[in-house]
Design a protein around this motif. Structure first.
Motif, PDB file in Angstrom:
ATOM      1  N   ASP A 186       0.839  -1.213   0.000  1.00  0.00           N
ATOM      2  CA  ASP A 186       0.000   0.000   0.000  1.00  0.00           C
ATOM      3  C   ASP A 186       0.865   1.251   0.000  1.00  0.00           C
ATOM      4  OD1 ASP A 186      -2.321  -1.476   0.006  1.00  0.00           O
ATOM      5  OD2 ASP A 186      -2.651  -1.313   2.181  1.00  0.00           O
ATOM      6  N   MET A 187       1.930   1.240   0.792  1.00  0.00           N
ATOM      7  CA  MET A 187       2.801   2.417   0.880  1.00  0.00           C
ATOM      8  C   MET A 187       3.584   2.621  -0.419  1.00  0.00           C
ATOM      9  SD  MET A 187       2.068   3.743   3.753  1.00  0.00           S
ATOM     10  CE  MET A 187       0.416   3.120   3.342  1.00  0.00           C
ATOM     11  N   LEU A 188       4.019   1.538  -1.045  1.00  0.00           N
ATOM     12  CA  LEU A 188       4.716   1.666  -2.322  1.00  0.00           C
ATOM     13  C   LEU A 188       3.786   2.215  -3.396  1.00  0.00           C
ATOM     14  CD1 LEU A 188       6.869  -1.589  -2.356  1.00  0.00           C
ATOM     15  CD2 LEU A 188       7.691   0.758  -2.143  1.00  0.00           C
ATOM     16  N   LYS A 189       2.538   1.808  -3.333  1.00  0.00           N
ATOM     17  CA  LYS A 189       1.562   2.340  -4.287  1.00  0.00           C
ATOM     18  C   LYS A 189       1.380   3.846  -4.063  1.00  0.00           C
ATOM     19  CE  LYS A 189      -1.750  -0.473  -4.920  1.00  0.00           C
ATOM     20  NZ  LYS A 189      -3.005  -1.266  -4.724  1.00  0.00           N
ATOM     21  N   LEU A 190       1.364   4.246  -2.797  1.00  0.00           N
ATOM     22  CA  LEU A 190       1.166   5.667  -2.465  1.00  0.00           C
ATOM     23  C   LEU A 190       2.294   6.523  -3.028  1.00  0.00           C
ATOM     24  CD1 LEU A 190      -0.105   7.081   0.862  1.00  0.00           C
ATOM     25  CD2 LEU A 190       1.960   8.046  -0.132  1.00  0.00           C
ATOM     26  N   VAL A 191       3.521   6.007  -3.011  1.00  0.00           N
ATOM     27  CA  VAL A 191       4.658   6.801  -3.497  1.00  0.00           C
ATOM     28  C   VAL A 191       4.987   6.506  -4.958  1.00  0.00           C
ATOM     29  CG1 VAL A 191       5.644   7.008  -1.185  1.00  0.00           C
ATOM     30  CG2 VAL A 191       6.424   5.151  -2.694  1.00  0.00           C
ATOM     31  N   GLY A 192       4.121   5.750  -5.640  1.00  0.00           N
ATOM     32  CA  GLY A 192       4.284   5.521  -7.075  1.00  0.00           C
ATOM     33  C   GLY A 192       5.307   4.474  -7.445  1.00  0.00           C
ATOM     34  N   LEU A 193       5.588   3.530  -6.535  1.00  0.00           N
ATOM     35  CA  LEU A 193       6.613   2.527  -6.802  1.00  0.00           C
ATOM     36  C   LEU A 193       6.090   1.103  -6.592  1.00  0.00           C
ATOM     37  CD1 LEU A 193       9.707   4.253  -5.129  1.00  0.00           C
ATOM     38  CD2 LEU A 193       9.268   4.002  -7.576  1.00  0.00           C
ATOM     39  N   ASP A 229      20.332  -0.702  -5.109  1.00  0.00           N
ATOM     40  CA  ASP A 229      21.293  -0.343  -6.154  1.00  0.00           C
ATOM     41  C   ASP A 229      20.669  -0.288  -7.544  1.00  0.00           C
ATOM     42  OD1 ASP A 229      23.284  -0.067  -4.330  1.00  0.00           O
ATOM     43  OD2 ASP A 229      24.253  -2.004  -4.730  1.00  0.00           O
ATOM     44  N   GLU A 230      19.471  -0.830  -7.703  1.00  0.00           N
ATOM     45  CA  GLU A 230      18.790  -0.834  -8.993  1.00  0.00           C
ATOM     46  C   GLU A 230      17.871   0.377  -9.161  1.00  0.00           C
ATOM     47  OE1 GLU A 230      18.410  -5.643  -9.652  1.00  0.00           O
ATOM     48  OE2 GLU A 230      16.917  -4.650  -8.392  1.00  0.00           O
ATOM     49  N   LEU A 231      17.839   1.237  -8.151  1.00  0.00           N
ATOM     50  CA  LEU A 231      16.921   2.381  -8.160  1.00  0.00           C
ATOM     51  C   LEU A 231      17.672   3.687  -8.379  1.00  0.00           C
ATOM     52  CD1 LEU A 231      14.780   1.481  -5.000  1.00  0.00           C
ATOM     53  CD2 LEU A 231      14.280   0.878  -7.383  1.00  0.00           C
ATOM     54  N   SER A 232      16.965   4.677  -8.936  1.00  0.00           N
ATOM     55  CA  SER A 232      17.520   6.027  -9.032  1.00  0.00           C
ATOM     56  C   SER A 232      17.484   6.678  -7.649  1.00  0.00           C
ATOM     57  CB  SER A 232      16.696   6.868 -10.011  1.00  0.00           C
ATOM     58  OG  SER A 232      15.414   7.139  -9.458  1.00  0.00           O
ATOM     59  N   GLY A 233      18.171   7.825  -7.509  1.00  0.00           N
ATOM     60  CA  GLY A 233      18.166   8.527  -6.231  1.00  0.00           C
ATOM     61  C   GLY A 233      16.764   8.920  -5.801  1.00  0.00           C
ATOM     62  N   GLY A 234      15.959   9.421  -6.738  1.00  0.00           N
ATOM     63  CA  GLY A 234      14.593   9.812  -6.407  1.00  0.00           C
ATOM     64  C   GLY A 234      13.749   8.632  -5.967  1.00  0.00           C
ATOM     65  N   GLN A 235      13.944   7.483  -6.620  1.00  0.00           N
ATOM     66  CA  GLN A 235      13.204   6.278  -6.240  1.00  0.00           C
ATOM     67  C   GLN A 235      13.634   5.790  -4.853  1.00  0.00           C
ATOM     68  OE1 GLN A 235      14.200   3.893  -9.665  1.00  0.00           O
ATOM     69  NE2 GLN A 235      12.247   4.324 -10.693  1.00  0.00           N
ATOM     70  N   LYS A 236      14.931   5.840  -4.569  1.00  0.00           N
ATOM     71  CA  LYS A 236      15.411   5.450  -3.237  1.00  0.00           C
ATOM     72  C   LYS A 236      14.775   6.309  -2.150  1.00  0.00           C
ATOM     73  CE  LYS A 236      20.003   3.888  -4.754  1.00  0.00           C
ATOM     74  NZ  LYS A 236      21.457   4.193  -4.709  1.00  0.00           N
ATOM     75  N   GLN A 237      14.691   7.626  -2.407  1.00  0.00           N
ATOM     76  CA  GLN A 237      14.118   8.497  -1.383  1.00  0.00           C
ATOM     77  C   GLN A 237      12.629   8.230  -1.221  1.00  0.00           C
ATOM     78  OE1 GLN A 237      14.755   9.672   1.334  1.00  0.00           O
ATOM     79  NE2 GLN A 237      15.860  11.602   0.929  1.00  0.00           N
ATOM     80  N   ARG A 238      11.937   7.917  -2.304  1.00  0.00           N
ATOM     81  CA  ARG A 238      10.517   7.581  -2.181  1.00  0.00           C
ATOM     82  C   ARG A 238      10.326   6.262  -1.425  1.00  0.00           C
ATOM     83  NH1 ARG A 238       7.822   7.608  -7.752  1.00  0.00           N
ATOM     84  NH2 ARG A 238       9.909   7.639  -8.672  1.00  0.00           N
ATOM     85  N   VAL A 239      11.239   5.309  -1.630  1.00  0.00           N
ATOM     86  CA  VAL A 239      11.187   4.071  -0.845  1.00  0.00           C
ATOM     87  C   VAL A 239      11.416   4.388   0.636  1.00  0.00           C
ATOM     88  CG1 VAL A 239      12.366   1.881  -0.377  1.00  0.00           C
ATOM     89  CG2 VAL A 239      11.847   2.537  -2.731  1.00  0.00           C
ATOM     90  N   ALA A 240      12.364   5.293   0.916  1.00  0.00           N
ATOM     91  CA  ALA A 240      12.634   5.677   2.302  1.00  0.00           C
ATOM     92  C   ALA A 240      11.392   6.304   2.945  1.00  0.00           C
ATOM     93  CB  ALA A 240      13.811   6.639   2.358  1.00  0.00           C
ATOM     94  N   ILE A 241      10.660   7.109   2.174  1.00  0.00           N
ATOM     95  CA  ILE A 241       9.418   7.701   2.692  1.00  0.00           C
ATOM     96  C   ILE A 241       8.374   6.612   2.927  1.00  0.00           C
ATOM     97  CG2 ILE A 241       7.505   9.256   2.153  1.00  0.00           C
ATOM     98  CD1 ILE A 241       9.538  10.976   0.566  1.00  0.00           C
ATOM     99  N   ALA A 242       8.262   5.668   1.979  1.00  0.00           N
ATOM    100  CA  ALA A 242       7.308   4.565   2.137  1.00  0.00           C
ATOM    101  C   ALA A 242       7.655   3.728   3.365  1.00  0.00           C
ATOM    102  CB  ALA A 242       7.306   3.698   0.879  1.00  0.00           C
ATOM    103  N   ARG A 243       8.957   3.487   3.583  1.00  0.00           N
ATOM    104  CA  ARG A 243       9.385   2.722   4.768  1.00  0.00           C
ATOM    105  C   ARG A 243       8.981   3.448   6.046  1.00  0.00           C
ATOM    106  NH1 ARG A 243      15.707   1.744   5.708  1.00  0.00           N
ATOM    107  NH2 ARG A 243      15.588   4.027   5.783  1.00  0.00           N
ATOM    108  N   CYS A 244       9.132   4.759   6.035  1.00  0.00           N
ATOM    109  CA  CYS A 244       8.722   5.558   7.186  1.00  0.00           C
ATOM    110  C   CYS A 244       7.206   5.442   7.414  1.00  0.00           C
ATOM    111  CB  CYS A 244       9.124   7.013   6.948  1.00  0.00           C
ATOM    112  SG  CYS A 244       8.584   8.157   8.219  1.00  0.00           S
ATOM    113  N   LEU A 245       6.434   5.565   6.340  1.00  0.00           N
ATOM    114  CA  LEU A 245       4.973   5.514   6.449  1.00  0.00           C
ATOM    115  C   LEU A 245       4.481   4.151   6.911  1.00  0.00           C
ATOM    116  CD1 LEU A 245       4.058   7.482   3.198  1.00  0.00           C
ATOM    117  CD2 LEU A 245       3.742   8.266   5.559  1.00  0.00           C
ATOM    118  N   ALA A 246       5.231   3.099   6.583  1.00  0.00           N
ATOM    119  CA  ALA A 246       4.827   1.747   6.981  1.00  0.00           C
ATOM    120  C   ALA A 246       4.760   1.591   8.497  1.00  0.00           C
ATOM    121  CB  ALA A 246       5.788   0.724   6.385  1.00  0.00           C
TER     122      ALA A 246
END
Length: 363
Positions: free
Chosen positions: A119-126, A135-152
């Motif tokens: 659900d959180m990955l969907k919220l941040v578009g990932l 290592d397979e993600l861009s910097g922007g994608q990594k930061q969005r994952v970090a936000i999703a991890r926080c929201l989880a």
């Protein structure tokens, strides 16, 4: 939601935070701006107890987080943090990065944690990146994952420490868009940022920090359009300044001119504007020099990188008076030149000094 009183932090003899008091209400978005090295990130780390404050108190709801009996991990679940360097576990895929803390700290079973993570990955578009590794993600994608991890972790407050500073400029907007969405949904957030337009757009209030203090605070309109304090104005308008003091009529005119030219060249002022600055200084000096025996004269030049304006002011003892007024000068030519090459001319007296100020007409 958060009440900070007389917070301080020092490292040995270095004082990083000085007597900070502030309140952050539920649903507010607070942006913290200011020069580098003024304690912005340290303030966030103290709120989350990643750095232990040297003094003062922090209350979240009714909990004194500095009380030795406080359950700090539980406080951090309420108030989570997103760092500028992402801090993802490189050996875990995105899904495992998001499920680790909910399972370990909140006791969720794997199926519930994974459902929340998706659900959180969907919220941040990932939504399609659950199986990817950092290592397979861009910097922007990594930061969005970090936000999703926080929201989880379902926090009540999120602290963002310069969330876009490590990103390529092309990736900044994707992260800011996620933060904007959280703001619209009512998430309480405290954001240290250098993105001024973003801070103006997303914030309820703005703290301007300087030298370890909240030097000025207010609405985005107040801070960005009508800052009341000089350091805030200089920061917001990206003001570069030059000051020259003259103590007697026997000063080095050519040396001063060379300094002014150097300042203008350093900041790449147009040749015509540079000419106008030098002409105004010369003509104003022509009117002021006869009065120098009454006290020193300060010449200040301020150049705003934000809007390109150049402000010139002469400060002299109030007894000198406004040299542009009738009766204070004999020669009319300097007056005509000053009024032709200067705009918005004002004269004001404060603290025993008379300050004649004007905007230099661009050339």
């Amino acid at each position: 939601m958060i009440r900070v009183e007389h917070l301080s932090k020092r490292w040995g003899d270095l004082v990083v935070l000085k007597d900070i008091s502030a309140e952050i209400r539920k649903g507010e978005v607070i942006s913290i701006i200011g020069p580098s090295g003024t304690g912005k990130s340290t303030f966030l780390r103290c709120l989350n107890l990643l750095d232990e404050p040297s003094g003062g108190s922090i209350h979240i709801d009714d909990t004194n987080v500095l009380d030795p009996k406080t359950d700090v991990p539980r406080v951090r679940q309420k108030m989570n943090m997103v760092f500028q360097s992402f801090n993802l576990f490189a050996h875990l895929n995105v899904l495992d990065n998001l499920t680790l803390a909910p399972m370990k700290l909140k006791g969720l079973d794997r199926a519930s944690a994974q459902a929340k993570a998706h659900d959180m990955l969907k919220l941040v578009g990932l939504a399609g990146k659950a199986d990817a590794f950092p290592d397979e993600l861009s910097g922007g994608q990594k930061q969005r994952v970090a936000i999703a991890r926080c929201l989880a972790m379902e926090p009540e407050v999120i602290l963002f420490d310069e969330p876009t500073s490590a990103l390529d400029p092309t990736m900044v907007s994707e992260v800011l868009s996620v933060i904007r969405r959280l703001a619209k949904e009512g998430m309480t957030m405290v954001i240290v940022t250098h993105e001024m337009d973003f801070a103006r757009d997303v914030s309820n209030r703005v703290f301007y920090m300087d030298e370890g203090l909240i030097y000025e605070e207010g609405t985005p309109e107040q801070i960005f359009s009508h800052p009341s304090k000089p350091r805030t104005r200089a920061f917001i308008n990206r003001i570069r300044s030059f000051t020259h003091r003259i103590d007697s009529a026997e000063f080095d005119f050519y040396g001063m001119n060379a300094e002014i030219e150097g300042f203008c060249e350093k900041h790449m002022l147009a040749r015509g504007t540079r000419h106008n600055v030098l002409l105004l200084v010369e003509e104003l000096l022509h009117l002021h020099v006869p009065t120098l025996f009454k006290g020193a004269l300060n010449i200040d030049i301020e150049y705003s990188e934000k809007n390109g304006d150049v402000e010139l002011s002469f400060a002299s003892p109030a007894g000198v008076g406004n040299v542009l007024e009738a009766g204070n000068h004999v020669d009319e030519l300097p007056l005509l030149l000053i009024r032709n090459f200067g705009q918005n001319i004002t004269y004001a007296v404060a603290d025993g000094l008379g300050r004649l100020s004007m905007t230099v007409r661009p050339g």
